[in-house]
Design a protein around this motif. Sequence first.
Motif, PDB file in Angstrom:
ATOM      1  N   VAL A  58     -44.470  78.423-141.214  1.00 15.36           N
ATOM      2  CA  VAL A  58     -44.045  78.844-139.887  1.00 15.36           C
ATOM      3  C   VAL A  58     -45.261  78.834-138.975  1.00 15.36           C
ATOM      4  O   VAL A  58     -46.274  79.461-139.254  1.00 15.36           O
ATOM      5  N   ARG A  59     -45.178  78.075-137.920  1.00 16.70           N
ATOM      6  CA  ARG A  59     -46.261  78.068-136.941  1.00 16.70           C
ATOM      7  C   ARG A  59     -45.768  78.872-135.753  1.00 16.70           C
ATOM      8  O   ARG A  59     -44.778  78.520-135.142  1.00 16.70           O
ATOM      9  N   LYS A  60     -46.482  79.927-135.465  1.00 14.84           N
ATOM     10  CA  LYS A  60     -45.987  80.826-134.428  1.00 14.84           C
ATOM     11  C   LYS A  60     -46.350  80.290-133.052  1.00 14.84           C
ATOM     12  O   LYS A  60     -47.466  79.863-132.800  1.00 14.84           O
ATOM     13  N   ALA A  61     -45.391  80.291-132.211  1.00 16.00           N
ATOM     14  CA  ALA A  61     -45.634  79.978-130.815  1.00 16.00           C
ATOM     15  C   ALA A  61     -45.067  81.145-130.032  1.00 16.00           C
ATOM     16  O   ALA A  61     -43.852  81.352-130.011  1.00 16.00           O
ATOM     17  N   ILE A  62     -45.931  81.927-129.478  1.00 17.51           N
ATOM     18  CA  ILE A  62     -45.454  83.146-128.827  1.00 17.51           C
ATOM     19  C   ILE A  62     -45.474  82.957-127.317  1.00 17.51           C
ATOM     20  O   ILE A  62     -46.510  82.636-126.733  1.00 17.51           O
ATOM     21  N   PRO A  63     -44.333  83.102-126.717  1.00 15.00           N
ATOM     22  CA  PRO A  63     -44.309  82.964-125.255  1.00 15.00           C
ATOM     23  C   PRO A  63     -44.946  84.178-124.584  1.00 15.00           C
ATOM     24  O   PRO A  63     -45.080  85.227-125.188  1.00 15.00           O
ATOM     25  N   PHE A  64     -45.330  83.991-123.368  1.00 19.59           N
ATOM     26  CA  PHE A  64     -45.882  85.124-122.618  1.00 19.59           C
ATOM     27  C   PHE A  64     -44.794  86.165-122.394  1.00 19.59           C
ATOM     28  O   PHE A  64     -43.700  85.834-121.959  1.00 19.59           O
ATOM     29  N   ALA A  65     -45.113  87.419-122.717  1.00 19.03           N
ATOM     30  CA  ALA A  65     -44.171  88.488-122.390  1.00 19.03           C
ATOM     31  C   ALA A  65     -44.134  88.645-120.868  1.00 19.03           C
ATOM     32  O   ALA A  65     -43.065  88.733-120.256  1.00 19.03           O
ATOM     33  N   ASN A  66     -45.303  88.691-120.284  1.00 22.71           N
ATOM     34  CA  ASN A  66     -45.388  88.677-118.828  1.00 22.71           C
ATOM     35  C   ASN A  66     -46.225  87.470-118.446  1.00 22.71           C
ATOM     36  O   ASN A  66     -47.383  87.379-118.811  1.00 22.71           O
ATOM     37  N   LYS A  67     -45.604  86.584-117.734  1.00 20.95           N
ATOM     38  CA  LYS A  67     -46.315  85.347-117.449  1.00 20.95           C
ATOM     39  C   LYS A  67     -47.471  85.595-116.483  1.00 20.95           C
ATOM     40  O   LYS A  67     -47.280  86.161-115.415  1.00 20.95           O
ATOM     41  N   PRO A  68     -48.668  85.202-116.866  1.00 26.10           N
ATOM     42  CA  PRO A  68     -49.770  85.337-115.914  1.00 26.10           C
ATOM     43  C   PRO A  68     -49.484  84.474-114.689  1.00 26.10           C
ATOM     44  O   PRO A  68     -48.893  83.402-114.803  1.00 26.10           O
ATOM     45  N   GLU A  69     -49.918  84.995-113.570  1.00 29.04           N
ATOM     46  CA  GLU A  69     -49.560  84.360-112.310  1.00 29.04           C
ATOM     47  C   GLU A  69     -50.031  82.907-112.241  1.00 29.04           C
ATOM     48  O   GLU A  69     -49.354  82.046-111.717  1.00 29.04           O
ATOM     49  N   ASP A  70     -51.232  82.669-112.786  1.00 32.06           N
ATOM     50  CA  ASP A  70     -51.835  81.360-112.569  1.00 32.06           C
ATOM     51  C   ASP A  70     -51.662  80.404-113.739  1.00 32.06           C
ATOM     52  O   ASP A  70     -52.294  79.373-113.786  1.00 32.06           O
ATOM     53  N   ILE A  71     -50.839  80.766-114.680  1.00 32.36           N
ATOM     54  CA  ILE A  71     -50.624  79.837-115.799  1.00 32.36           C
ATOM     55  C   ILE A  71     -49.165  79.421-115.820  1.00 32.36           C
ATOM     56  O   ILE A  71     -48.274  80.253-115.949  1.00 32.36           O
ATOM     57  N   VAL A  72     -48.934  78.151-115.658  1.00 25.84           N
ATOM     58  CA  VAL A  72     -47.588  77.626-115.800  1.00 25.84           C
ATOM     59  C   VAL A  72     -47.563  76.816-117.085  1.00 25.84           C
ATOM     60  O   VAL A  72     -48.348  75.873-117.217  1.00 25.84           O
ATOM     61  N   PRO A  73     -46.716  77.196-118.014  1.00 24.92           N
ATOM     62  CA  PRO A  73     -46.712  76.447-119.270  1.00 24.92           C
ATOM     63  C   PRO A  73     -46.446  74.965-118.991  1.00 24.92           C
ATOM     64  O   PRO A  73     -45.572  74.622-118.221  1.00 24.92           O
ATOM     65  N   GLY A  74     -47.236  74.133-119.628  1.00 26.18           N
ATOM     66  CA  GLY A  74     -47.047  72.695-119.461  1.00 26.18           C
ATOM     67  C   GLY A  74     -47.794  72.118-118.280  1.00 26.18           C
ATOM     68  O   GLY A  74     -47.810  70.914-118.094  1.00 26.18           O
ATOM     69  N   VAL A  75     -48.410  72.963-117.471  1.00 28.75           N
ATOM     70  CA  VAL A  75     -49.175  72.450-116.331  1.00 28.75           C
ATOM     71  C   VAL A  75     -50.633  72.811-116.533  1.00 28.75           C
ATOM     72  O   VAL A  75     -50.965  73.957-116.817  1.00 28.75           O
ATOM     73  N   ALA A  76     -51.471  71.818-116.390  1.00 30.87           N
ATOM     74  CA  ALA A  76     -52.891  72.048-116.661  1.00 30.87           C
ATOM     75  C   ALA A  76     -53.591  72.603-115.433  1.00 30.87           C
ATOM     76  O   ALA A  76     -53.231  72.290-114.296  1.00 30.87           O
ATOM     77  N   ASP A  77     -54.584  73.451-115.674  1.00 32.16           N
ATOM     78  CA  ASP A  77     -55.478  73.903-114.610  1.00 32.16           C
ATOM     79  C   ASP A  77     -56.802  73.192-114.794  1.00 32.16           C
ATOM     80  O   ASP A  77     -57.217  72.918-115.917  1.00 32.16           O
ATOM     81  N   TYR A  78     -57.462  72.937-113.693  1.00 26.31           N
ATOM     82  CA  TYR A  78     -58.767  72.303-113.771  1.00 26.31           C
ATOM     83  C   TYR A  78     -59.803  73.239-113.185  1.00 26.31           C
ATOM     84  O   TYR A  78     -59.616  73.755-112.088  1.00 26.31           O
ATOM     85  N   TYR A  79     -60.861  73.485-113.943  1.00 28.44           N
ATOM     86  CA  TYR A  79     -61.938  74.325-113.443  1.00 28.44           C
ATOM     87  C   TYR A  79     -63.196  73.491-113.352  1.00 28.44           C
ATOM     88  O   TYR A  79     -63.551  72.779-114.294  1.00 28.44           O
ATOM     89  N   ALA A  80     -63.862  73.630-112.211  1.00 33.87           N
ATOM     90  CA  ALA A  80     -65.115  72.905-112.058  1.00 33.87           C
ATOM     91  C   ALA A  80     -66.188  73.644-112.827  1.00 33.87           C
ATOM     92  O   ALA A  80     -66.329  74.859-112.699  1.00 33.87           O
ATOM     93  N   THR A  81     -66.896  72.925-113.653  1.00 26.91           N
ATOM     94  CA  THR A  81     -67.985  73.539-114.388  1.00 26.91           C
ATOM     95  C   THR A  81     -69.045  72.468-114.631  1.00 26.91           C
ATOM     96  O   THR A  81     -68.996  71.404-114.010  1.00 26.91           O
ATOM     97  N   THR A  82     -69.981  72.765-115.478  1.00 26.43           N
ATOM     98  CA  THR A  82     -71.104  71.841-115.627  1.00 26.43           C
ATOM     99  C   THR A  82     -71.467  71.684-117.088  1.00 26.43           C
ATOM    100  O   THR A  82     -71.614  72.671-117.812  1.00 26.43           O
ATOM    101  N   PHE A  83     -71.578  70.449-117.482  1.00 30.18           N
ATOM    102  CA  PHE A  83     -72.060  70.154-118.831  1.00 30.18           C
ATOM    103  C   PHE A  83     -73.579  70.225-118.800  1.00 30.18           C
ATOM    104  O   PHE A  83     -74.224  69.519-118.025  1.00 30.18           O
TER     105      PHE A  83
END
Lengths: 486, 1062
Positions: free
Chosen positions: B72-97
């Motif tokens: 069984v591989r658990k996939a737990i949905p958000f109980a309360n969805k964080p405002e800035d996370i939409v499942p299936g939609v990626a966020d991009y953060y600018a950072t530096t390697f």
Amino acid sequence: MVLNQVTMHLKYESQLREPLVAGVKDYHQVTEDIVRPIEAKPSKLWYIGFFISVACLLFGVYSVYREVTYGIGQWNLNRTIGWGWDITNFVWWVGIGHAGTLISAILLLFRQGWRTGVNRAAEAMTIFAVMCAGQFPIFHMGRVWMAMFVFPYPNTRGPVWPNFNSPLMWDVFAISTYFTVSLLFWYSGLIPDFATVRDRAKTKLRKKLYGIASFGWVGSTKHWQRHEALSLVLAGLATPLVLSVHTIVSMDFATSVIPGWHTTIFPPYFVAGAIFSGFAMTQTLLLVIRKVFGLQDYITMGHIEAMNKVIVLTGSIVGCAYLTELFMGWYSQNKYEGYTFWYSRANLFSPYGWSYWGMMACNVLSPQIFWFRKLRRNIYITFFMSVIVNIGMWFERFVIIVTSLYRDYLPSSWSPYYHPSIWEIGFYVGTFGLFFTCFFLFSKYFPTIAIAEIKYILKVTGENYKEKVGELEMENPDEFAHEYAH
Amino acid sequence: MKQNKHWQSFGELNNSEAHQNAAKDEFREELPFEGKENGGFFKTETPRRDFLKYLGFSTAAAALAASCEIPVRKAIPFANKPEDIVPGVADYYATTFVQDGDVVSVLAKVRDGRPIKIEGNDLSPITEGGTSARVQASVLELYDTHRLRFPTMGIGNDAKEITLEAADKSIAAELAALGGAPVVILTSTINSPTTLDAINQFIAKYPGSRHVVYDAVSHTGMLLANEATYGKRAIPSYHFENAKVIVSIGADFLGTWLSPVEFTKQYVKGRKLSQEKPELSRHFHFETVASLTGSNADERYLHRPSETGAIVAALYSAVQGQAVSGVSDAAKEGITKAAKELVANKGAALVVSGSNDVNVQIIVNAINEALQAGGKTIDWSATLNYKAGIDKDFADLVADLNAGKVGALLVHGANPAYSWFDADKVKSGISKVKLAVSFSSRKDETAQLCKYVVPDHHFLESWGDAEPKTGFYSFMQPTINPLFKTRQWQDSLLKWSGAATNYSTAFKTYWTAKLGGDNSWETALQNGVATANGVTAKPAKADTLAHAVAQMAAPAGTGSAFNAGGVAAAVSAAGGKKGSGKVEVVLYQKVAIGAGQGAANPWLQEMPDPVTKATWDNYVIVSPALAKTLLNIDLAIPGQADAYEVNPPKKLVKVTVNGKSVTLPALIIPGTEANTIGIAVGYGRAKEVGAAAVTDEGDVVGQNAFPLTSLNGSAVQFYGDGDITVDGGTFPIALSQTHSLYTTPQGTRTEVMKELTLNQFKKKPDQILEEREHEMKPFGGLENFEKQGTIYPVYDKPGIHWGMSIDLNSCVGCGACVVACNAENNIPVVGKREVSRFHDMHWIRIDRYYAGSIDNPTVVFQPMMCQHCDNAPCENVCPVNATNHSSEGLNQMAYNRCIGTKYCANNCPYKVRRFNWADYTGADSFPHNQVGHVSAATLEMNDDLMRMVLNPDVTVRSRGVMEKCSFCVQRLQEGKLKAKKESRPLKSGENGEWDVKTACQQACPANAIVFGNINNSKAAVVAHRTENNDRLFRVIEQIHTLPNVSYLAKVRNRDEEIATEE
């Protein structure tokens, strides 16, 4: 009836045509001779052979188990050489499976009496060879448990049908049809013989088993009439199949775009090659059976010679095809084909040059010795050559598959050297195990020569005539007429 | 009419009672239930018994089925969805390697809280959205199972886990107990202003302490030369895009030298060929061992490493119009030619050298000064801050350590116990220190010697900044909560120096003040980049870019004054130097592995080296000439060349330099100086650093070549006289490409690869068109080829039709696309053994072809992936329709329909299909089947932690199915959806706006790959094709596969003509 060895010839008897059955046999003697191995206890040799075969088979089963459980990566195929020993062996076995049906069907239609001595064993060989061949396309699949996807069965996926454009799809139909028809043909011929065995059976079990196998055959005229009709119909069906199966197998290659595969000459060349190897394999097996079961009278030197003639004919056809390919490789001025034929193959010093020249030596050069009658009729040479031819035909398939694939269009993807892994070899050994296991069982439990059919060509009446009337005939015909008039 | 009554039985005729009864009952026979004589099922004696039987069976069956263990591989949905996370939609953060001074501004793609992919940051005026293989692969290191997960105390087996608090406490105590003995902070180059602040705070707290910068492969020679001639111990900015003539003397600026991503961007600007104005920059390359940059050069000349000084000196005198002497004839010709071109292009010429010799670099500076490069191609107004280490400083530190003059050593980024030529001295020195602390995130060679290891965060978990170029800043922000009990090393420094704030606060305070307010700070963080002039308020791309580029690209003034005082001395010192040994050894960095930073990364280990196409090992590069005498292999003899190519085991040779030796297999690489051999550094790492650094046999991967280096005064020298002998045995090398010529005895395969020289192109621009016309002539010519090449009807292709165009003139072969594809498409790592069996899974590969003489050939790189043929040979041979054509021109795979006959791969003329030979991904339904050929690195990639890097949009393929490039179909779908939601047509590059870029296109630092909808006449890919129609070709076009990938022929700015076939 005990026969004296009559060596004299009648006046109108052909001196040139050898008898198809040697010795003076009557019907009963034929039955005795052929059924003897079934009724006697198997020899030690049989047991040794049988257990070696089973051991090979088990090794093959384990090899296949490895491949199915751990993946095709157990084999040394790679991203450039997607087919290697697996399909080489497939085509090789299918080719071997050609002689049987050719002998039984085409020679039946051509009324070649000599076929009756060898057809049963040759047909059995066909069935077993096709069984062996079938293992390779099945187990060369990455996900063999999904093999049913190749069948056009009704399904709930859309429905999704197989791809009728694919030569692999055609293979599925061609081989399954061929196998079915060959099996039916073989079995229908076996029915009267099974009845013979049944009638002679001494134990209840035997009686029962052979009784079931012979479908209640009583040998009535009606039965014979239907049997004959069925044989003709199946022969008619099987004849085009002999040509079609290897034609379709050749299309696996001919319809592709790979230099060395994309060749219109393939269908006839494959069929000729198949008959070539099939006859060689028949020779190998018959020479053994003949010796082991003492069937020299039924499988005569005439048979061996006839088959050697077919071998030299088809071998030469194949040789012409090889030369034509080489010629076209140059004449087309196609650099990709030119490279495959002239660099990868005809160049002895290229990585796989040995396989091409091995093929040339075994398939084209060596069978030419059969132009000499003396050599055609030499058992040892025949046996040796039959093995050589099959080795050569294996090389041919290997050459076609591997030397075409390993260096195709883009030099960047040219492959490193391909060696089979132990499990690839094991799979091949396993099919030998399967083949010989079946063949040993066949030779023990089945009449290896068609009892009923061989009786057609038996000149019992002629021999009786010779015995009784021959002396009279030797006399002056006038005297004979005079005596007869009285 | 009277009807006859037909009767069937006497009963019916007589109409008997029995017949009537029988007729009434339609089903005359009873159902076979027990007690049927009582009539009917419900009246039987034992329906209960039957019922119980059925019940019992079904319960037992259900229980049995349900109790079979299914993981069984658990996939737990958000109980309360964080405002800035939409499942299936990626966020991009600018950072530096940031890695040992290398800086690349990037965007981290975060899906459901996990960073899964690195993209270049388009806003960076330095890299302009380009990345390198190492940048692409860095995301995998975040999830590496060999990362240190907690601080430890103790050395070797005594290492015990301690809490951060405990570590702080005891380290503070030990620092306090030093009694004034100096503390040394040893790092690789640090160009982060706030980190340098933190270091300074620490040093202030512990007087007498110092900060020593150590770079494994340093630029000491350059720094000191610049100090001598320009009075600045710094490296200027380079502007390859302004150079019409580039002369590189051993500087691998496209691969490993300073800032390859930036330089590639600049370099290819001069390599874009327009049909109207066919002009190219000209690149002369003098080198010893074939490198990525040398392979791209127009003219390449080979020389011995000890001749470098002589070459540079000769070039100097040639540039000044004096006679050339003291070099070989071949080099002389090159120098004369190069000098002529350089002088003719004064102000648009650039000379660079990769030498670590001060004198050589002084002469190079003098040449550049003579060419008036300052302010044009060299910019002193903004210095490059990638490398600041001076080898001498570290040598002094080693002496101090051994003399017991150092109280405590804090190590970050540097790994001298591995990479210093005299590692034993380093080891003994560290053992003499009272307190040794490492901030390494792996148990590397140096960390193993330190009493405390307080592991640093991965850069994707960190705050931070970098100033790769003076006045240009790149910011780092965390994209995920720290996975382990690690801490940013700056925090540790601040804590131990007693600072009140933590690093993130200090960082924010610093930048808010510097940028002028919270808004600017937030914008800067969002953009990921800022310049000294602050940030633009609007994060609109074009604006920022234009501004920043304007800021950066126009060099202000000539910069520093040149002091020619030392040049004459340098010329006499460098020019006279020549090795005496017969064979000279050069140590170089590989594009993927570098100085060992990539050694623990499975993606980088498996990336074929652009030059040698080898994976998973280092080796000795020998020239074909040396191979003839040393190995008895003559590549000119087809039989021997074949035998060498088709067998992975290569002969082992033993190389001895300065009494130290390594035994490695020998690879024959054309384009290497005859008596020079090359060995890559960065291999032979400690087993603890990662599964990728260990072979399946349990040995380390490759051999450490750093001990072969030597200290020459102030700088480490990466070459020396060597002794090479055949060792007897063989060792397999996993090459992804074995043959490298498209010439065969039966003709040159010009349909595969097309190249020509600039002169040829100028003389006859339509040469390639003509060639294609000739090839297509038997099938109706180019015009009618599509129709006449087939007997099947030709269909319209309305709607979207995807196509790709690749400019071979731009592609430098760096391999960034290969790793980007790995990350995007969940390509499994197969390990060395599988690569050597030709089981590599890369969906995109870079084919390398040689042309010309075997000793010094020209090289072409050709990215090759599924060509998405409109008449695909793979499609019609699949018996089950598992591979088929989409209405948008994609050749697509239905993995769950595939049964794995491999027929499609056989029939693919491009050989781009990849088969899952074993259960590389652990996605198979068979349990316990990962034995045999599945390597340790593959298994590590199947670890739950490593799997976090998988792209959830892409299926993980199981064993036994075929796979291949999908044109990143998941991105296409996303892009189409986006356009659809906004009710507009999909944009493929019109006005620089993109809805869809494939992973390879996006990663490419050279902008060589253009992709889009070819039915859109304004698409960039259409422009790319039509504007360069003269150079357009498709690979083996004549077999009528109708590929959707097209290529633009390579044009070389070379005098010698490339032979073409008529």
